[in-house]
Design a protein around this motif. Structure first.
Motif, mmCIF file in Angstrom:
data_model
loop_
_atom_site.group_PDB
_atom_site.id
_atom_site.type_symbol
_atom_site.label_atom_id
_atom_site.label_comp_id
_atom_site.label_asym_id
_atom_site.label_seq_id
_atom_site.Cartn_x
_atom_site.Cartn_y
_atom_site.Cartn_z
ATOM 1 N N UNK A 154 0.827 -1.212 0.000
ATOM 2 C CA UNK A 154 0.000 0.000 0.000
ATOM 3 C C UNK A 154 0.862 1.263 0.000
ATOM 4 N N UNK A 155 2.038 1.200 0.615
ATOM 5 C CA UNK A 155 2.886 2.386 0.638
ATOM 6 C C UNK A 155 3.396 2.744 -0.748
ATOM 7 N N UNK A 156 3.215 1.861 -1.724
ATOM 8 C CA UNK A 156 3.555 2.185 -3.105
ATOM 9 C C UNK A 156 2.508 3.043 -3.786
ATOM 10 N N UNK A 157 1.367 3.236 -3.142
ATOM 11 C CA UNK A 157 0.330 4.109 -3.692
ATOM 12 C C UNK A 157 0.734 5.565 -3.527
ATOM 13 N N UNK A 158 0.825 6.297 -4.630
ATOM 14 C CA UNK A 158 1.218 7.705 -4.559
ATOM 15 C C UNK A 158 0.117 8.532 -3.906
ATOM 16 N N UNK A 159 -1.130 8.254 -4.262
ATOM 17 C CA UNK A 159 -2.229 9.055 -3.710
ATOM 18 C C UNK A 159 -2.449 8.793 -2.222
ATOM 19 N N UNK A 160 -1.961 7.647 -1.723
ATOM 20 C CA UNK A 160 -2.159 7.297 -0.314
ATOM 21 C C UNK A 160 -0.983 7.724 0.564
ATOM 22 N N UNK A 161 0.022 8.350 -0.036
ATOM 23 C CA UNK A 161 1.242 8.700 0.694
ATOM 24 C C UNK A 161 1.055 10.022 1.429
ATOM 25 N N UNK A 162 0.832 9.946 2.731
ATOM 26 C CA UNK A 162 0.653 11.145 3.550
ATOM 27 C C UNK A 162 1.715 11.272 4.643
ATOM 28 N N UNK A 163 2.545 10.239 4.798
ATOM 29 C CA UNK A 163 3.525 10.252 5.877
ATOM 30 C C UNK A 163 4.941 10.484 5.394
ATOM 31 N N UNK A 164 5.214 10.218 4.118
ATOM 32 C CA UNK A 164 6.572 10.344 3.605
ATOM 33 C C UNK A 164 7.464 9.218 4.107
ATOM 34 N N UNK A 165 8.761 9.357 3.891
ATOM 35 C CA UNK A 165 9.715 8.338 4.316
ATOM 36 C C UNK A 165 9.693 7.103 3.438
ATOM 37 N N UNK A 166 10.591 6.173 3.751
ATOM 38 C CA UNK A 166 10.701 4.911 3.020
ATOM 39 C C UNK A 166 10.822 5.172 1.516
ATOM 40 N N UNK A 167 11.692 6.075 1.150
ATOM 41 C CA UNK A 167 11.794 6.534 -0.233
ATOM 42 C C UNK A 167 11.941 5.391 -1.236
ATOM 43 N N UNK A 168 12.966 4.584 -1.072
ATOM 44 C CA UNK A 168 13.253 3.570 -2.093
ATOM 45 C C UNK A 168 12.214 2.467 -2.108
ATOM 46 N N UNK A 169 11.686 2.092 -0.932
ATOM 47 C CA UNK A 169 10.667 1.035 -0.890
ATOM 48 C C UNK A 169 9.386 1.529 -1.541
ATOM 49 N N UNK A 170 8.937 2.737 -1.160
ATOM 50 C CA UNK A 170 7.732 3.293 -1.776
ATOM 51 C C UNK A 170 7.881 3.394 -3.291
ATOM 52 N N UNK A 171 9.000 3.966 -3.721
ATOM 53 C CA UNK A 171 9.189 4.223 -5.146
ATOM 54 C C UNK A 171 9.316 2.935 -5.947
ATOM 55 N N UNK A 172 9.995 1.944 -5.373
ATOM 56 C CA UNK A 172 10.164 0.682 -6.103
ATOM 57 C C UNK A 172 8.852 -0.079 -6.215
#
Length: 256
Positions: A154-172
């Motif tokens: 779920x952290x890979x969802x751009x629209x659901x990202x409200x906390x930031x952090x975990x740059x590489x995991x989110x982006x990948x």
């Protein structure tokens, strides 16, 4: 419920990342089903993994243990050749590949913590390896029906990202979602009965989540067996009409 929509007989299944966590739980659950003929259990050291060896003894003749590092494209090509010798068609392929805080990857909290090695490690395992797995297994997915599912987050969802952090995991994981969506369009032309899915298993008690479990709300930390069962129900319900979409363990669609 059928293992995948449109399945008329028994299924041939390949699980990549099968030696632990959700992958191992999926192997166990699928081998308990009468509509699963063969399971190809793939991981870097599948042939020496005690849990997989126990499953192979328990289900003699139905389990093939294959050593393969999915980050190595030559190894993936060899895997496809080996599976092709034993089966003309795969009905279900599941990739549970993913890293967050090991093998050079990091759960970065700030830009200052980013480095190229961590970004490359995250993208290689989380995004590139699942897509290259699909590339090399494509000849085995051309007949009807076929489902390819990869664990996203779920952290890979751009629209659901409200906390930031975990740059590489989110982006990948966001990259994985786009790659799977793109592949679903091509695969639909090759096999109209094919389905490609990105699936979020929820926060599961595995090595990946262990350092971060203290922040998980009560009742939201799942066992691998529970996550596996939710995923099996998802792939059994979602067919070609939903190919290229992103779903959560609870059966709800996740926004990109």
């Amino acid at each position: 419920m059928k293992l995948i929509p449109g399945l008329a007989g028994q299924a041939n299944v390949l699980l990549c990342g099968a030696s632990q966590g959700i992958g191992l739980a999926l192997c166990t659950a699928l081998l308990a089903r009468d509509d699963v003929r063969q399971v190809w259990a793939v991981s870097r050291q599948a042939s020496s993994n005690d849990a997989l060896l126990a499953l192979a003894r328990q289900h003699a003749g139905r389990v093939a243990l294959v050593d393969c590092d999915a980050r190595d494209e030559q190894a993936l090509a060899a895997l496809a050749r080996q599976v092709g010798h034993g089966s003309e068609h795969l009905h279900l392929v599941v990739s549970t590949l993913g890293i967050l805080h090991q093998e050079a990857s990091k759960a970065e909290k700030s830009l200052a913590q980013l480095d190229l090695a961590g970004l490359q490690a995250s993208f290689t395992t989380n995004a590139f390896a699942p897509l290259l797995l699909l590339k090399h297994l494509l000849p085995l997915l051309r007949r009807q029906p076929a489902t390819f599912a990869a664990l996203s987050a779920r952290v890979g969802s751009i629209s659901d990202n409200r906390l930031g952090g975990w740059y590489s995991y989110r982006a990948s994981k966001a990259a994985l979602n786009q790659l799977l969506h793109t592949a679903s369009i091509e695969l639909k032309r090759l096999n109209p009965a094919a389905t490609v899915l990105a699936v979020h298993p929820g926060t599961t008690d595995t090595r990946l989540s262990r350092p971060f479990q203290g922040n998980v709300p009560a009742g939201k930390l799942f066992t691998p067996a529970f996550a596996a069962q939710c995923l099996i129900e998802l792939v059994g319900r979602l067919g070609p009409a939903e190919s290229g979409s992103f779903w959560g363990w609870d059966g709800q669609r996740i926004e990109w």
